[in-house]
Enzyme design. Structure first.
Site, PDB file in Angstrom:
ATOM      1  N   ALA A 149      71.018  73.583  39.383  1.00 56.24           N
ATOM      2  CA  ALA A 149      70.266  74.437  38.449  1.00 56.24           C
ATOM      3  C   ALA A 149      70.218  73.871  37.028  1.00 56.24           C
ATOM      4  CB  ALA A 149      70.881  75.837  38.435  1.00 56.24           C
ATOM      5  N   CYS A 194      78.309  61.085  33.474  1.00 54.38           N
ATOM      6  CA  CYS A 194      79.626  61.214  34.076  1.00 54.38           C
ATOM      7  C   CYS A 194      80.415  59.925  33.989  1.00 54.38           C
ATOM      8  CB  CYS A 194      79.500  61.661  35.523  1.00 54.38           C
ATOM      9  SG  CYS A 194      78.222  60.783  36.367  1.00 54.38           S
TER      10      CYS A 194
END
Ligand code: PLP
Length: 390
Positions: free
Chosen positions: A199, A324
């Site tokens: 999302a 990341c």
């Protein structure tokens, strides 16, 4: 909405104000647990199921084929671990440029005794269908290839890869975290078994992953409890996030095509201007098809991290490599797989744009990037060694 000078939409998107507005009542007056018995809970359940239907529509699925979980990472894990462990043994194929959510999950299965083949990519960022055909074995149970890459934006030949996999009789999973919301996705037309998305990459909130699981396909759960999501992901649903994601999906159905057209023009303009003004720039993932919002460059002989720090002083937010891994100093595994030298992989910048990027942002980046690159090159011994001695 004011999100100026933000060029890291592939790391995360802001929640669209229209999405936030839809979510807010679910934290306060509509806080009910959708599993409860009374009328208000039933209404919340109906809203949650409405969101499931919107999310299904966005990818050409039916609502009962959408599962909610905690992140894109968890969705990848559930798809890969869940399907492999259900089969019990066998061989898995993935690619060298997957997100760690897929690569490390496949490596975990290897530790558990499954066979693993990691396919290379070519110098433009694409997995070859021929390589997939050669890698398939009689015991191959699962192929997991990402739809679009988060660092360089290359879009894989998913329809062809899925068809080859299906004809072989194995399952096909795709990490579509960067594809959904940026490209038309139709799981039915392409014949996909499992598809993961998230999302917070589509102007919804963080902490909600979505897994498309073709009807009838069996998985082993990773989380046990009250049996939510057909027993595959127990835990009270993150209702506000789900309703928000449903609204985000509804908005995308209407706005995605226009957004992509605008972003493609800016991406191409940025690429042209950067190549014209800064010498010795490599475009990583230089060929179509690639994401309209993503441009990845290596400015040779300087460090990506130094560029990020200097650009940050002008309020410009970018990444080198993926968010990341940008805290680690290892060069990006994607750029290395592309065949880039370590030094060039270190000098990479990822520019990713989105719904709230505007012309002023583009101008700001084009104003500040060339002098930043020039200043860093002045102090780079690698660059100075390259220059003709006068
Ligand atoms: N897969 C890809 C291609 C991604 O870009 C990301 C996030 O950067 C993920 C998976 C993980 O998604 P999440 O941040 O929702 O765990």
């Amino acid at each position: 909405m004011n999100v100026s000078n933000y060029f890291d939409y592939n790391a995360t998107t802001p929640v669209d104000p229209r999405v936030l507005e839809r979510m807010l009542p679910f934290f306060t007056e509509r806080f009910f647990n959708p599993s409860s018995f009374y009328r208000q809970a039933g209404e919340v359940l109906a809203d949650m199921e409405g969101a499931r239907a919107e999310l299904a529509k966005l990818i050409g699925a039916t609502p009962d084929e959408i599962l909610f979980c905690g992140s894109g990472t968890e969705s990848d894990n559930l798809a890969i671990l869940g399907s492999a462990r259900h089969k019990g043994s066998g061989h898995i194929i993935t690619s060298a440029i997957e997100h760690p959510a897929v690569l490390n999950t496949c490596k975990q299965l290897q530790k558990e005794g499954f066979g693993l083949t990691i396919l290379p990519i070519d110098s433009h960022g694409f997995v070859s269908p021929e390589d997939l055909k050669k890698a398939l074995r009689p015991d191959t149970i699962l192929v997991s290839i990402m739809w679009a890459n988060n660092e360089i934006g290359s879009i894989q030949p998913i329809a062809e890869l899925a068809k080859i996999t299906r004809e072989h009789g194995a399952l096909f999973h795709t990490d579509a975290v960067q594809a959904v919301g940026k490209l038309p996705v139709d799981v039915e037309a392409i014949g996909i078994d499992l598809l993961s998305f998230s999302a917070h990459k589509i102007y919804g909130p963080k902490g909600l992953g979505l897994l498309y699981k073709r009807r009838g396909l069996r998985l082993k759960a990773l989380v046990f409890g009250g049996g939510h999501e057909k027993g595959l992901r127990s835990g009270t649903e993150n209702v506000a996030a789900i309703v928000g994601a449903g609204e985000a999906a509804r908005l995308l159905s209407a706005e995605m095509a226009d957004d992509a057209m605008r972003l493609r023009q800016w991406r191409d303009h940025l690429q042209e201007q950067i190549l014209a003004v800064i010498p010795q720039v490599l475009i990583n993932g230089d060929q179509e098809p690639r994401l309209a919002n993503t441009l990845n460059i290596s400015i040779r002989h300087i460090e990506g991290e130094s560029m990020l720090a200097m650009l940050e002083q002008f309020g410009l937010a970018l990444s080198s490599g993926s968010a990341c891994s940008s805290k680690s100093l290892d060069p990006s595994h994607v750029l290395l797989a592309l065949g880039r030298a370590h030094e060039d992989a270190h000098g990479s910048l990822r520019i990713s744009m989105g719904r709230f990027t505007n012309e002023t942002d583009i101008k700001q980046l084009l104003t500040h990037l060339p002098p930043v690159a020039a200043r860093l090159r002045q102090i780079s011994p690698f660059w100075r060694n390259q220059q003709p001695q006068g």
